[in-house]
Scaffold this motif. Sequence first.
Motif, PDB file in Angstrom:
ATOM      1  N   ASP A  41      -8.715  23.742 -19.740  1.00 21.03           N
ATOM      2  CA  ASP A  41      -9.298  22.419 -19.533  1.00 21.03           C
ATOM      3  C   ASP A  41     -10.514  22.290 -20.450  1.00 21.03           C
ATOM      4  O   ASP A  41     -11.573  22.872 -20.180  1.00 21.03           O
ATOM      5  N   LEU A  42     -10.359  21.541 -21.533  1.00 24.47           N
ATOM      6  CA  LEU A  42     -11.424  21.383 -22.522  1.00 24.47           C
ATOM      7  C   LEU A  42     -12.295  20.175 -22.188  1.00 24.47           C
ATOM      8  O   LEU A  42     -11.785  19.088 -21.944  1.00 24.47           O
ATOM      9  N   GLY A  43     -13.602  20.370 -22.178  1.00 27.03           N
ATOM     10  CA  GLY A  43     -14.511  19.292 -21.813  1.00 27.03           C
ATOM     11  C   GLY A  43     -14.432  18.992 -20.332  1.00 27.03           C
ATOM     12  O   GLY A  43     -14.261  17.842 -19.918  1.00 27.03           O
ATOM     13  N   ALA A  44     -14.581  20.031 -19.522  1.00 29.36           N
ATOM     14  CA  ALA A  44     -14.347  19.919 -18.075  1.00 29.36           C
ATOM     15  C   ALA A  44     -15.337  19.003 -17.374  1.00 29.36           C
ATOM     16  O   ALA A  44     -15.043  18.459 -16.307  1.00 29.36           O
ATOM     17  N   GLY A  45     -16.525  18.830 -17.940  1.00 25.44           N
ATOM     18  CA  GLY A  45     -17.498  17.925 -17.339  1.00 25.44           C
ATOM     19  C   GLY A  45     -17.879  18.311 -15.923  1.00 25.44           C
ATOM     20  O   GLY A  45     -18.101  19.488 -15.609  1.00 25.44           O
ATOM     21  N   VAL A  65     -13.811  24.763 -19.955  1.00 23.66           N
ATOM     22  CA  VAL A  65     -14.728  24.867 -21.095  1.00 23.66           C
ATOM     23  C   VAL A  65     -15.567  23.600 -21.177  1.00 23.66           C
ATOM     24  O   VAL A  65     -15.038  22.488 -21.097  1.00 23.66           O
ATOM     25  N   ASP A  66     -16.876  23.768 -21.319  1.00 25.23           N
ATOM     26  CA  ASP A  66     -17.757  22.620 -21.513  1.00 25.23           C
ATOM     27  C   ASP A  66     -18.972  23.077 -22.305  1.00 25.23           C
ATOM     28  O   ASP A  66     -19.403  24.227 -22.185  1.00 25.23           O
ATOM     29  N   ALA A 108      -7.197  17.868 -21.922  1.00 23.16           N
ATOM     30  CA  ALA A 108      -8.523  17.372 -22.314  1.00 23.16           C
ATOM     31  C   ALA A 108      -8.614  15.897 -21.982  1.00 23.16           C
ATOM     32  O   ALA A 108      -7.762  15.115 -22.409  1.00 23.16           O
ATOM     33  N   ASN A 109      -9.632  15.522 -21.238  1.00 25.35           N
ATOM     34  CA  ASN A 109      -9.825  14.130 -20.851  1.00 25.35           C
ATOM     35  C   ASN A 109     -11.212  13.658 -21.290  1.00 25.35           C
ATOM     36  O   ASN A 109     -12.216  14.315 -21.028  1.00 25.35           O
ATOM     37  N   SER A 110     -11.254  12.519 -21.976  1.00 28.13           N
ATOM     38  CA  SER A 110     -12.520  11.893 -22.395  1.00 28.13           C
ATOM     39  C   SER A 110     -13.414  12.845 -23.176  1.00 28.13           C
ATOM     40  O   SER A 110     -14.621  12.907 -22.953  1.00 28.13           O
TER      41      SER A 110
END
Length: 211
Positions: A41-45, A65-66, A108-110
């Motif tokens: 999960d890239l850019g997990a926020g 990952v963030d 990856a979302n947003s």
Amino acid sequence: MEDVFQVEAYSNADFSEPHSLLINHLRNRVPGGFEPQFILDLGAGSGDISRRLQKAFPKARLTMVDGSQEMISWNERVWEKENLPKANFCVSRIQDFVIDQSYDLIFANSLLHHVTDPFDFWSCIQRSVSTGTFVFLSDLLRPESIKKVEEMTLRYCGSDSQILQNDFSKSLMAAYSLKEIESMLVMIKWDEKIKLEQISDRHWIAFGSIE
């Protein structure tokens, strides 16, 4: 996103409707019987959609990952508090992220609109895949005018905090058009590997199995 107030604003926001819909889009597009063992999960926020991913695929080992230490620390606390399955937490910009295993699903979302050079985003995705990896990406679409940005910010974030309203407006302006995404896929030679769809007035998804 290192500002504590910003992290708290995102962590306390209600993204249940759009995030639930996005997970449904994912479930409707993966191959039949798809049960990933490892998810990236890239850019997990703030981790809201990460938790939904984990619940959608409860047997999977999730790597989040963030680039924000604050966000990753928040997620570690939430994972422990909710007694969720063991996950990997990584503080890294995608430009610097080092792959140390293969993944069955890359999500990856947003994230794309946050990256200064969009090809840093695509490069990270490409070096993270292996044969059979299913890729599912989503982000905002840039409206055609500033007036549309203002209208959509009021429509979708009018009751949210000023921090969220400002960030949403900036994100819409930083996002790409569908044609620009199509051009990027052509340039990285993925236009025949993954499918691009507009799923709402403000969102697109790109998905497919990489062979």
